[in-house]
Design a protein around this motif. Sequence first.
Motif, mmCIF file in Angstrom:
data_model
loop_
_atom_site.group_PDB
_atom_site.id
_atom_site.type_symbol
_atom_site.label_atom_id
_atom_site.label_comp_id
_atom_site.label_asym_id
_atom_site.label_seq_id
_atom_site.Cartn_x
_atom_site.Cartn_y
_atom_site.Cartn_z
ATOM 1 N N ILE A 89 1.323 -0.646 0.037
ATOM 2 C CA ILE A 89 -0.098 -0.488 0.137
ATOM 3 C C ILE A 89 0.922 1.006 -0.349
ATOM 4 O O ILE A 89 2.057 1.798 0.841
ATOM 5 C CB ILE A 89 -1.002 -0.174 1.367
ATOM 6 C CG1 ILE A 89 -1.643 -0.784 1.119
ATOM 7 C CG2 ILE A 89 -1.679 1.857 1.059
ATOM 8 C CD1 ILE A 89 -2.612 -1.470 2.754
ATOM 9 N N TYR A 90 0.770 2.420 -1.324
ATOM 10 C CA TYR A 90 1.569 3.934 -0.766
ATOM 11 C C TYR A 90 -0.284 4.681 -0.843
ATOM 12 O O TYR A 90 -0.607 4.661 -1.436
ATOM 13 C CB TYR A 90 2.168 3.723 -2.225
ATOM 14 C CG TYR A 90 3.050 2.232 -2.572
ATOM 15 C CD1 TYR A 90 4.389 2.858 -2.166
ATOM 16 C CD2 TYR A 90 2.738 1.427 -2.622
ATOM 17 C CE1 TYR A 90 5.014 2.015 -2.271
ATOM 18 C CE2 TYR A 90 3.736 0.471 -3.444
ATOM 19 C CZ TYR A 90 4.670 0.455 -2.317
ATOM 20 O OH TYR A 90 5.688 -0.336 -3.272
ATOM 21 N N TYR A 91 0.589 4.845 0.677
ATOM 22 C CA TYR A 91 -0.580 6.174 0.763
ATOM 23 C C TYR A 91 -0.160 7.585 0.501
ATOM 24 O O TYR A 91 1.065 7.465 0.074
ATOM 25 C CB TYR A 91 -1.336 5.916 2.476
ATOM 26 C CG TYR A 91 -2.286 6.514 2.620
ATOM 27 C CD1 TYR A 91 -3.245 5.645 2.627
ATOM 28 C CD2 TYR A 91 -2.545 8.166 3.423
ATOM 29 C CE1 TYR A 91 -4.478 6.059 3.139
ATOM 30 C CE2 TYR A 91 -3.400 8.230 3.673
ATOM 31 C CZ TYR A 91 -4.915 7.374 3.993
ATOM 32 O OH TYR A 91 -5.700 8.458 3.709
ATOM 33 N N ARG A 92 -1.091 8.528 0.361
ATOM 34 C CA ARG A 92 -0.961 9.807 0.219
ATOM 35 C C ARG A 92 -0.028 10.582 0.689
ATOM 36 O O ARG A 92 -0.289 10.494 1.852
ATOM 37 C CB ARG A 92 -2.266 10.165 -0.277
ATOM 38 C CG ARG A 92 -2.325 11.944 -0.106
ATOM 39 C CD ARG A 92 -3.890 12.609 -0.038
ATOM 40 N NE ARG A 92 -3.133 14.212 -0.259
ATOM 41 C CZ ARG A 92 -4.581 14.959 0.098
ATOM 42 N NH1 ARG A 92 -5.835 14.390 0.797
ATOM 43 N NH2 ARG A 92 -4.505 16.570 -0.424
ATOM 44 N N LYS A 93 0.860 10.817 -0.026
ATOM 45 C CA LYS A 93 2.283 12.087 1.166
ATOM 46 C C LYS A 93 2.215 13.251 0.524
ATOM 47 O O LYS A 93 2.853 14.100 1.105
ATOM 48 C CB LYS A 93 3.222 11.397 1.522
ATOM 49 C CG LYS A 93 3.581 11.102 0.027
ATOM 50 C CD LYS A 93 5.376 10.340 0.751
ATOM 51 C CE LYS A 93 6.244 10.846 -0.190
ATOM 52 N NZ LYS A 93 6.906 11.785 -0.972
ATOM 53 N N GLU A 94 1.687 13.932 -0.282
ATOM 54 C CA GLU A 94 2.040 15.224 -1.043
ATOM 55 C C GLU A 94 2.964 14.571 -1.872
ATOM 56 O O GLU A 94 3.815 14.305 -1.961
ATOM 57 C CB GLU A 94 1.366 16.237 -0.452
ATOM 58 C CG GLU A 94 -0.155 16.061 -0.055
ATOM 59 C CD GLU A 94 -0.955 16.689 -1.786
ATOM 60 O OE1 GLU A 94 -0.096 17.530 -2.082
ATOM 61 O OE2 GLU A 94 -1.858 16.011 -1.371
ATOM 62 N N LYS A 95 3.772 16.327 -1.292
ATOM 63 C CA LYS A 95 5.536 16.142 -2.329
ATOM 64 C C LYS A 95 6.553 16.584 -0.494
ATOM 65 O O LYS A 95 7.458 16.286 -0.947
ATOM 66 C CB LYS A 95 5.889 17.251 -3.052
ATOM 67 C CG LYS A 95 4.502 17.397 -4.188
ATOM 68 C CD LYS A 95 4.941 18.606 -5.410
ATOM 69 C CE LYS A 95 4.397 18.319 -6.401
ATOM 70 N NZ LYS A 95 4.522 16.795 -7.127
ATOM 71 N N ASP A 96 5.849 15.852 0.109
ATOM 72 C CA ASP A 96 5.967 16.351 1.725
ATOM 73 C C ASP A 96 7.291 15.036 1.875
ATOM 74 O O ASP A 96 7.216 13.947 1.182
ATOM 75 C CB ASP A 96 5.743 16.611 2.913
ATOM 76 C CG ASP A 96 4.401 17.621 2.433
ATOM 77 O OD1 ASP A 96 4.646 17.956 2.169
ATOM 78 O OD2 ASP A 96 3.474 17.115 2.571
ATOM 79 N N PRO A 97 8.424 15.812 2.380
ATOM 80 C CA PRO A 97 9.531 14.387 2.825
ATOM 81 C C PRO A 97 8.484 13.242 3.962
ATOM 82 O O PRO A 97 7.667 13.846 4.546
ATOM 83 C CB PRO A 97 10.786 15.143 3.645
ATOM 84 C CG PRO A 97 10.060 16.401 3.654
ATOM 85 C CD PRO A 97 8.723 16.482 3.042
ATOM 86 N N SER A 98 9.125 12.510 3.307
ATOM 87 C CA SER A 98 8.444 11.285 4.980
ATOM 88 C C SER A 98 8.633 12.003 6.448
ATOM 89 O O SER A 98 10.067 12.041 6.656
ATOM 90 C CB SER A 98 8.728 9.683 4.483
ATOM 91 O OG SER A 98 7.861 8.549 4.793
ATOM 92 N N PRO A 99 7.673 11.840 7.134
ATOM 93 C CA PRO A 99 6.419 11.413 6.776
ATOM 94 C C PRO A 99 6.336 12.427 6.611
ATOM 95 O O PRO A 99 5.969 13.654 6.128
ATOM 96 C CB PRO A 99 6.049 11.028 8.472
ATOM 97 C CG PRO A 99 5.920 11.977 9.682
ATOM 98 C CD PRO A 99 8.599 11.644 8.900
ATOM 99 N N GLY A 100 4.792 12.219 5.385
ATOM 100 C CA GLY A 100 4.174 13.661 4.763
ATOM 101 C C GLY A 100 3.015 14.019 5.899
ATOM 102 O O GLY A 100 3.043 13.316 7.361
ATOM 103 N N ARG A 101 2.236 15.044 5.289
ATOM 104 C CA ARG A 101 1.324 15.179 6.145
ATOM 105 C C ARG A 101 -0.370 14.440 6.740
ATOM 106 O O ARG A 101 -1.315 15.120 7.522
ATOM 107 C CB ARG A 101 0.774 16.580 5.470
ATOM 108 C CG ARG A 101 -0.087 16.597 4.746
ATOM 109 C CD ARG A 101 -0.240 17.472 3.918
ATOM 110 N NE ARG A 101 1.097 18.412 3.273
ATOM 111 C CZ ARG A 101 0.425 19.478 2.082
ATOM 112 N NH1 ARG A 101 -0.011 20.207 2.208
ATOM 113 N NH2 ARG A 101 1.745 19.837 2.110
#
Length: 514
Positions: A89-101
Amino acid sequence: MTCAAAHCMLLIIYTEAYENLALNKPAWQEHVWPEEPFDKDWEAGKAVDGLYTDRSAGGKQCTISGPGQTTATWRVDLGSVVSISHIDIYYRKEKDPSPGRYPSRLAGFFLYVSNTTTKHDGHLCFHEIQNVTGTPIENQIISCSVHGRYVIYYNERTPGVSYPSYYSQYAYNELCEVEVYGCPDPKYYGENCNQTCPGGCQDKWCDVIRGYCMNCIPGYQGPRCSQACDVQTYGPECSSLCGNCSDGETCHHVNGTCLQRCNEGVEGEKCQTHCIPGFYGKNCGQRCSENCKVTHHCNRFTGECDGDCKPGWQMPTCQEECGGGMYGADCTQRCGPCLNNKQCHHINGTCLNGCSSGYQGGHCEENCTSGYFGINCENSCTVYCGRNGSCDGITGVCDDGCIEGWSGPLCGAEELTSCTTRCSDDNTVIIISLVVSIAIVFIGSVINFLIWKRNHPENVKRGENSKSEPRTDHNTDKPSSSSGVESPYAELGYVDRANMYEELHNYTKCAGKI
């Protein structure tokens, strides 16, 4: 190497070995984004299109559910039952570094594999409640070696339930990609899906990695279902217990049938059915005795009658008559003195062959009536007993001695013994005795006549001359006895001997017939 990189390396290894079975398969989500064009941009199929390089909302490579919901459900239809190795599973994270928002929206999710569209019918591959400070990572690689057709993602924020502070307020499914790796045919396993599952596997389905059977065909067990069920078990997963087979033998490991039939108290192929009332023993093959107090009611194992036996029969099975001189209910009544100590009738106590000396009546419990004795009291006391003529009921000995002129215990034992002997024989003896007596008298008479004729030949001659001579007064007047010669008829009898009729009279008297 970072953790994320490690996951990527692991993913590369998996993808080289197994096929992504979810790619471009039909998908569905519970709450579609309510506004255009986002209902299309973020539709359910975006999670299985193979694109997730841009995991932001604007990239249009992710599915995003409608806002403000307490539940969020998404699923993909793999088209048929497949053999699954793992799910990524690859969840939404926008373009933020991990962890995202957005990991707070992923927190607490459930992952199911099912053969129906209902998660409750499926196998729970993953669910974790994060109870420490932190958030789950956006990339999830979940091992789930099962068979199924539908992969179901589910999350919830149930009102009234207290969740960790970092959980989102509402439930979302914001899945940029869901990849399901495994073999499309569950009858094969291995990295190249080219190894056949063991024959003992149910439906020939096995674990995609090691070839272990998911379930065994009935009667077998073990990782590869190559071992027969243990003793006294059978059937699917060897979870059923054998019935009561004969002599405790185990049943057939597949279908549970008893090969040597049943032990006591049960019947049927599996020896699990109790005997019907009235039968007992091995295979229920014996019928309860009709002599049970309640006819044909007995213990199904032993045949012991319920509630004792009918009169005349012995416990436990009421199939044996009373013995040992007993009869009646529970064989507790004692027989009377039957002839020759024979057993009386087992039910009513009657002596079938008569009574011993001194007793009479059906049960031989009555003493002989005064004046009688012997077997069945059939003999009369001798008429020579004194006073009232009574005697001992067994021996016949006179109670008060003898009348005048007679003596001995039986008051004439010789006559009584002779009588008893003759009475015990058949009538032929009596007839022979009479014939012999008459023959003796006749022979004696002939012998006397011959002797007389030899000693008096002149009388014979005179008689012969008299036939030719005329009758004279001399001859006529001669007295028959004046010459001193007795008449031949007088010598035929014995004056001092009792004649035949006197002997008969004595016989009947000693037998008590007169």
